[in-house]
Design a protein around this motif. Structure first.
Motif, PDB file in Angstrom:
ATOM      1  N   LEU A 152      47.461 147.362  76.799  1.00 37.73           N
ATOM      2  CA  LEU A 152      48.668 148.163  76.582  1.00 37.73           C
ATOM      3  C   LEU A 152      49.770 147.324  75.941  1.00 37.73           C
ATOM      4  O   LEU A 152      50.440 147.782  75.005  1.00 37.73           O
ATOM      5  CB  LEU A 152      49.149 148.728  77.924  1.00 37.73           C
TER       6      LEU A 152
ATOM      7  N   ILE B 237      51.378 148.043  72.262  1.00 40.20           N
ATOM      8  CA  ILE B 237      52.806 148.287  72.050  1.00 40.20           C
ATOM      9  C   ILE B 237      53.371 147.339  70.993  1.00 40.20           C
ATOM     10  O   ILE B 237      54.143 147.742  70.111  1.00 40.20           O
ATOM     11  CB  ILE B 237      53.568 148.133  73.380  1.00 40.20           C
TER      12      ILE B 237
ATOM     13  N   ARG C  99      52.111 148.376  67.638  1.00 36.64           N
ATOM     14  CA  ARG C  99      52.679 149.666  67.249  1.00 36.64           C
ATOM     15  C   ARG C  99      54.074 149.485  66.651  1.00 36.64           C
ATOM     16  O   ARG C  99      54.505 150.286  65.808  1.00 36.64           O
ATOM     17  CB  ARG C  99      52.737 150.593  68.472  1.00 36.64           C
TER      18      ARG C  99
ATOM     19  N   ARG D  48      53.994 151.565  63.334  1.00 35.28           N
ATOM     20  CA  ARG D  48      54.766 152.813  63.249  1.00 35.28           C
ATOM     21  C   ARG D  48      55.611 152.928  61.980  1.00 35.28           C
ATOM     22  O   ARG D  48      55.531 153.944  61.273  1.00 35.28           O
ATOM     23  CB  ARG D  48      55.628 152.981  64.492  1.00 35.28           C
TER      24      ARG D  48
ATOM     25  N   THR E 275      45.883 150.518  66.149  1.00 34.32           N
ATOM     26  CA  THR E 275      45.955 150.595  67.614  1.00 34.32           C
ATOM     27  C   THR E 275      44.848 151.418  68.281  1.00 34.32           C
ATOM     28  O   THR E 275      44.482 151.097  69.417  1.00 34.32           O
ATOM     29  CB  THR E 275      47.334 151.118  68.059  1.00 34.32           C
TER      30      THR E 275
ATOM     31  N   TRP F 171      52.856 155.865  81.222  1.00 39.27           N
ATOM     32  CA  TRP F 171      53.072 154.820  80.220  1.00 39.27           C
ATOM     33  C   TRP F 171      51.866 154.690  79.292  1.00 39.27           C
ATOM     34  O   TRP F 171      52.019 154.593  78.073  1.00 39.27           O
ATOM     35  CB  TRP F 171      53.327 153.481  80.909  1.00 39.27           C
TER      36      TRP F 171
ATOM     37  N   ARG G  72      51.639 157.810  76.913  1.00 40.65           N
ATOM     38  CA  ARG G  72      52.602 157.799  75.808  1.00 40.65           C
ATOM     39  C   ARG G  72      52.222 156.754  74.761  1.00 40.65           C
ATOM     40  O   ARG G  72      52.297 157.008  73.560  1.00 40.65           O
ATOM     41  CB  ARG G  72      54.006 157.518  76.338  1.00 40.65           C
ATOM     42  N   ALA G  73      51.822 155.580  75.209  1.00 37.73           N
ATOM     43  CA  ALA G  73      51.496 154.493  74.278  1.00 37.73           C
ATOM     44  C   ALA G  73      50.303 154.819  73.405  1.00 37.73           C
ATOM     45  O   ALA G  73      50.228 154.376  72.248  1.00 37.73           O
ATOM     46  CB  ALA G  73      51.243 153.202  75.048  1.00 37.73           C
ATOM     47  N   THR G  74      49.347 155.584  73.925  1.00 37.40           N
ATOM     48  CA  THR G  74      48.133 155.890  73.171  1.00 37.40           C
ATOM     49  C   THR G  74      48.232 157.182  72.373  1.00 37.40           C
ATOM     50  O   THR G  74      47.244 157.642  71.814  1.00 37.40           O
ATOM     51  CB  THR G  74      46.918 155.974  74.116  1.00 37.40           C
TER      52      THR G  74
END
Length: 293
Positions: free
Chosen positions: A43, A47, A50, A54, A64, A131, A134-136
């Motif tokens: 994770l 992050i 990302r 992003r 990711t 968490w 949302r991250a994935t």
């Protein structure tokens, strides 16, 4: 938040509690530590990557998702649960639907293909699970008819950039020995003029318990909390296997409406459970050796 809120299907019989011995606690400590390092280490890496990915690619995630797949494959190695994949993973634009037995389904499905889960909005606020979700790239929705148009727009946006969305049409997890009727609401999003050549791939997840354990060993239902289920998975001296069966994709254009599409997907998933030996011809759980119940 109490993990039992995730589970709504209940046949009135609670799952058996895990048998905890000194050896079981040692397995929990070793496997739990390794699993936590893998999941939260992955994770953190996701992050950080990302932050670069992003601004360069927006919703398109080029790097990711590979981290997510690697973590999920590694989790099965740590737990000791064998994963057997049958059928071909769908190519092109589309969505995936599957039966739902427990949180293990998320790892089983993510390990095979790059997918993005659709989950109820409450999950986003849950510590740990929220968490990770949302991250994935999980898509969060509210089960409110007033939000149907907005949800459809979100689905279209994600599907247009090549995401494969996955949801569990049963709406809850079970004991792993049955397929509940599919809810049809979310299937409506796929009947959009903006989504040409849309496909939906049904997937069957068939869990086979370790020798001597109840056939419901991997199911998560009734009053069982997440912590109790996780404890059982980590404490088990040996594990069985899960069949991940990919059925031929269903072309949305070949089905008149969301209800017809949902029925076809449910039928394919049920057939997979039946062929795996977990579902009887009449639709209920297959007869089991009473010594393993």
């Amino acid at each position: 938040m109490d993990g039992r809120r995730l589970v709504t299907w209940d046949d009135g019989i609670d799952p058996p509690a895990p048998r905890m011995t000194a050896g079981a606690w040692l397995r929990v400590a070793l496997r739990g530590t390794a699993l936590a390092m893998l999941v939260f280490g992955g994770l953190l890496l996701l992050i950080l990557l990302r932050l670069v990915e992003r601004p360069l690619f927006g919703l398109r995630r080029s790097v990711t998702p590979w981290i997510t797949q690697g973590v999920c494959k590694g989790a099965f190695v740590i737990i000791g649960l064998r994963r057997e994949v049958q059928g071909a993973v769908m190519r092109g634009t589309g969505a995936v639907v599957a039966n739902h037995s427990s949180w293990l389904d998320i790892f089983a499905l993510n390990a095979s293909k790059r997918i993005y889960f659709v989950s109820k909005s409450e999950v986003a606020a849950w510590p740990g699970i929220g968490w990770l979700a949302r991250a994935t790239g999980t898509v969060f929705i509210r089960r409110d008819p007033r939000d149907a148009r907005q949800q459809k727009a979100v689905f279209e946006e994600r599907l247009r950039v090549g995401h494969r969305l996955l949801f569990f049409p049963e709406g809850t997890s079970t004991d792993g020995l049955r397929v509940l009727p599919f809810k049809t609401t979310l299937f409506a999003a796929f009947f959009s003029d903006g989504l040409p050549d849309m496909q939906v791939q049904p997937v069957t997840l068939a869990y086979h318990a370790p020798p001597g354990e109840p056939a419901t060993f991997y199911g998560w239902w009734g009053g069982q909390g997440f912590g109790e289920h996780l404890l059982r998975m980590l404490a088990a001296p040996r594990h069985g296997r899960v069949e991940v069966i990919y059925h031929p994709p269903l072309r949305v254009a070949d089905h008149g409406d969301r209800k017809a599409l949902a029925r076809a997907a449910e039928r394919a998933v049920r057939d997979g459970m039946r062929e795996s030996g977990l579902l009887a011809a009449g639709g209920g759980p297959a007869p089991r050796d009473p010594r393993t119940i």
